[in-house]
Design an enzyme around this catalytic site. Sequence first.
Site, PDB file in Angstrom:
ATOM      1  N   THR A  62     -13.148 -30.234  -8.070  1.00 33.51           N
ATOM      2  CA  THR A  62     -13.772 -28.944  -7.782  1.00 33.51           C
ATOM      3  C   THR A  62     -14.947 -29.130  -6.828  1.00 33.51           C
ATOM      4  O   THR A  62     -15.134 -30.216  -6.255  1.00 33.51           O
ATOM      5  CB  THR A  62     -14.112 -28.194  -9.103  1.00 33.51           C
ATOM      6  OG1 THR A  62     -14.539 -26.879  -8.777  1.00 33.51           O
ATOM      7  CG2 THR A  62     -15.180 -28.889  -9.924  1.00 33.51           C
ATOM      8  N   LYS A  66     -13.402 -30.825  -2.809  1.00 37.01           N
ATOM      9  CA  LYS A  66     -11.991 -30.512  -2.569  1.00 37.01           C
ATOM     10  C   LYS A  66     -11.482 -31.023  -1.215  1.00 37.01           C
ATOM     11  O   LYS A  66     -10.303 -31.308  -1.054  1.00 37.01           O
ATOM     12  CB  LYS A  66     -11.754 -29.004  -2.676  1.00 37.01           C
ATOM     13  CG  LYS A  66     -11.839 -28.494  -4.113  1.00 37.01           C
ATOM     14  CD  LYS A  66     -11.498 -27.023  -4.229  1.00 37.01           C
ATOM     15  CE  LYS A  66     -11.596 -26.603  -5.681  1.00 37.01           C
ATOM     16  NZ  LYS A  66     -11.167 -25.224  -5.916  1.00 37.01           N
ATOM     17  N   ASN A  87      -7.187 -29.642  -5.152  1.00 39.17           N
ATOM     18  CA  ASN A  87      -7.817 -29.391  -6.460  1.00 39.17           C
ATOM     19  C   ASN A  87      -7.112 -30.151  -7.579  1.00 39.17           C
ATOM     20  O   ASN A  87      -7.572 -30.133  -8.718  1.00 39.17           O
ATOM     21  CB  ASN A  87      -7.853 -27.894  -6.786  1.00 39.17           C
ATOM     22  CG  ASN A  87      -6.517 -27.366  -7.253  1.00 39.17           C
ATOM     23  OD1 ASN A  87      -5.472 -27.796  -6.756  1.00 39.17           O
ATOM     24  ND2 ASN A  87      -6.531 -26.457  -8.198  1.00 39.17           N
ATOM     25  N   VAL A 134     -13.136 -22.473  -1.010  1.00 39.85           N
ATOM     26  CA  VAL A 134     -11.852 -21.951  -1.507  1.00 39.85           C
ATOM     27  C   VAL A 134     -11.174 -21.045  -0.468  1.00 39.85           C
ATOM     28  O   VAL A 134      -9.995 -20.706  -0.606  1.00 39.85           O
ATOM     29  CB  VAL A 134     -12.071 -21.202  -2.846  1.00 39.85           C
ATOM     30  CG1 VAL A 134     -12.774 -19.880  -2.655  1.00 39.85           C
ATOM     31  CG2 VAL A 134     -10.775 -20.996  -3.609  1.00 39.85           C
ATOM     32  N   ARG A 157     -21.252 -14.226   6.184  1.00 40.23           N
ATOM     33  CA  ARG A 157     -22.676 -14.040   6.521  1.00 40.23           C
ATOM     34  C   ARG A 157     -23.033 -14.851   7.766  1.00 40.23           C
ATOM     35  O   ARG A 157     -23.638 -14.360   8.695  1.00 40.23           O
ATOM     36  CB  ARG A 157     -23.516 -14.490   5.313  1.00 40.23           C
ATOM     37  CG  ARG A 157     -24.987 -14.466   5.549  1.00 40.23           C
ATOM     38  CD  ARG A 157     -25.709 -14.935   4.322  1.00 40.23           C
ATOM     39  NE  ARG A 157     -25.445 -16.338   3.995  1.00 40.23           N
ATOM     40  CZ  ARG A 157     -26.018 -17.007   3.019  1.00 40.23           C
ATOM     41  NH1 ARG A 157     -26.883 -16.395   2.238  1.00 40.23           N
ATOM     42  NH2 ARG A 157     -25.740 -18.272   2.776  1.00 40.23           N
ATOM     43  N   TYR A 226     -14.813 -15.201 -12.082  1.00 39.94           N
ATOM     44  CA  TYR A 226     -14.365 -14.644 -13.364  1.00 39.94           C
ATOM     45  C   TYR A 226     -15.457 -14.701 -14.423  1.00 39.94           C
ATOM     46  O   TYR A 226     -15.293 -14.188 -15.520  1.00 39.94           O
ATOM     47  CB  TYR A 226     -13.086 -15.327 -13.869  1.00 39.94           C
ATOM     48  CG  TYR A 226     -13.232 -16.814 -14.049  1.00 39.94           C
ATOM     49  CD1 TYR A 226     -12.951 -17.670 -13.003  1.00 39.94           C
ATOM     50  CD2 TYR A 226     -13.681 -17.345 -15.251  1.00 39.94           C
ATOM     51  CE1 TYR A 226     -13.114 -19.025 -13.152  1.00 39.94           C
ATOM     52  CE2 TYR A 226     -13.851 -18.711 -15.403  1.00 39.94           C
ATOM     53  CZ  TYR A 226     -13.560 -19.539 -14.343  1.00 39.94           C
ATOM     54  OH  TYR A 226     -13.732 -20.885 -14.483  1.00 39.94           O
TER      55      TYR A 226
HETATM   56  P1  ATR Z   1     -18.682 -23.791  -1.062  1.00 43.72           P
HETATM   57  O1  ATR Z   1     -17.740 -22.809  -1.717  1.00 43.72           O
HETATM   58  O2  ATR Z   1     -18.113 -24.410   0.161  1.00 43.72           O
HETATM   59  O3  ATR Z   1     -19.293 -24.774  -2.003  1.00 43.72           O
HETATM   60  P2  ATR Z   1     -20.935 -22.000  -1.226  1.00 43.72           P
HETATM   61  O4  ATR Z   1     -22.335 -22.474  -0.971  1.00 43.72           O
HETATM   62  O5  ATR Z   1     -20.540 -21.724  -2.637  1.00 43.72           O
HETATM   63  O6  ATR Z   1     -19.936 -22.986  -0.502  1.00 43.72           O
HETATM   64  O7  ATR Z   1     -20.752 -20.666  -0.363  1.00 43.72           O
HETATM   65  C1  ATR Z   1     -19.522 -20.147  -0.198  1.00 43.72           C
HETATM   66  C2  ATR Z   1     -19.624 -18.870   0.626  1.00 43.72           C
HETATM   67  O8  ATR Z   1     -20.605 -17.995   0.045  1.00 43.72           O
HETATM   68  C3  ATR Z   1     -20.014 -19.049   2.074  1.00 43.72           C
HETATM   69  O9  ATR Z   1     -19.141 -18.246   2.803  1.00 43.72           O
HETATM   70  C4  ATR Z   1     -21.445 -18.510   2.114  1.00 43.72           C
HETATM   71  O10 ATR Z   1     -21.797 -17.948   3.359  1.00 43.72           O
HETATM   72  P3  ATR Z   1     -22.513 -18.817   4.517  1.00 43.72           P
HETATM   73  O11 ATR Z   1     -21.412 -19.542   5.233  1.00 43.72           O
HETATM   74  O12 ATR Z   1     -23.213 -17.832   5.360  1.00 43.72           O
HETATM   75  O13 ATR Z   1     -23.456 -19.762   3.814  1.00 43.72           O
HETATM   76  C5  ATR Z   1     -21.352 -17.419   1.105  1.00 43.72           C
HETATM   77  N1  ATR Z   1     -22.639 -16.972   0.617  1.00 43.72           N
HETATM   78  C6  ATR Z   1     -23.504 -17.646  -0.178  1.00 43.72           C
HETATM   79  N2  ATR Z   1     -24.591 -16.877  -0.442  1.00 43.72           N
HETATM   80  C7  ATR Z   1     -24.412 -15.684   0.215  1.00 43.72           C
HETATM   81  C8  ATR Z   1     -25.163 -14.463   0.319  1.00 43.72           C
HETATM   82  N3  ATR Z   1     -26.336 -14.318  -0.310  1.00 43.72           N
HETATM   83  N4  ATR Z   1     -24.642 -13.450   1.050  1.00 43.72           N
HETATM   84  C9  ATR Z   1     -23.458 -13.588   1.675  1.00 43.72           C
HETATM   85  N5  ATR Z   1     -22.694 -14.709   1.607  1.00 43.72           N
HETATM   86  C10 ATR Z   1     -23.165 -15.747   0.899  1.00 43.72           C
END
Ligand code: ATR
Length: 280
Positions: A62, A66, A87, A134, A157, A226
Amino acid sequence: MNSYFVIGNPIDHSLSPLLHNYWFKKYKIQSEYKKKKLEENDLKDFTNDIRSNHSIKGANVTVPFKKKIIPFLDELSKVSEITGSVNTIIKQNGKLLGDNTDATAFEDTLNDMKYSIHEYGRPLTSLIIGAGGVTSSIIFAIEKLNNAEGTYYIMNRTKKNADDLALKNLPNVNLKPKVLDWGDIPKNLDIIINTTSVGLIKDEELNLDFSTYKGSKNTLFYDLIYNPKETNFLIDARKRGNKVMNGKMMFILQAKKAFLEWTKVDVDIDDEVLKLLDND
Ligand code: ATR
């Protein structure tokens, strides 16, 4: 006693042991499933341990490993190769095969809800929000559900991350999503999927305006989260009169597929399993 692991960092929140250990008990399989918190530079030793230790039969992977796990595996399934995401690790004749059961689990939930080109007679128009770990699995599944026809969108974002994911990092996805500016919500979407981490902490908001979807009862708002059961993304959708789905069934189905690959037992999804994950 055979062992299976889920590796990640952090790992405390993982509910995978609940599911797998429930199934080991139910189907009388002498095995245990444990969480293991690793650092990135432990991945090589961990994969070597699986190869050399006969009692370790497989593992789940996880966040945030991944993709990072891939160089340490011997083979990849087609889905893992296309999505660049593993995964599930399966041990076959001492070799390690990486698979991705997230993508197929997500696809199956949409098929079950009759959101597919076959049911609609046309490709479904989807918006994928986020470009995290994911998201490549979701892109793969949406392309497949639409037989690589029609149009679908991605918005993140940080737009560059969506550009990189959609246009550079998935060379084997034939139908690419169109990358939108944050907040630029198209009309007439069939499915809107939150793949971001926003909502994991209660009261977090994506700050996107979906008011044009008021009363759109066939538009599905799907949150991969979830826990909590209902994020603000889903609460708002329910209040607008949209269809809603959280990530619980996808999570159970990815585990069911991993379990099948490891043990050849195709588990039933009974009420008890559904209740195991209800912890809020
Ligand atoms: P991962 O899944 O790769 O571990 P993550 O930090 O959990 O990464 O973030 C996954 C997604 O959540 C990313 O698309 C992130 O957007 P950015 O690429 O701009 O960082 C998005 N994300 C995290 N916080 C956010 C927020 N406050 N508003 C909008 N999108 C957000």
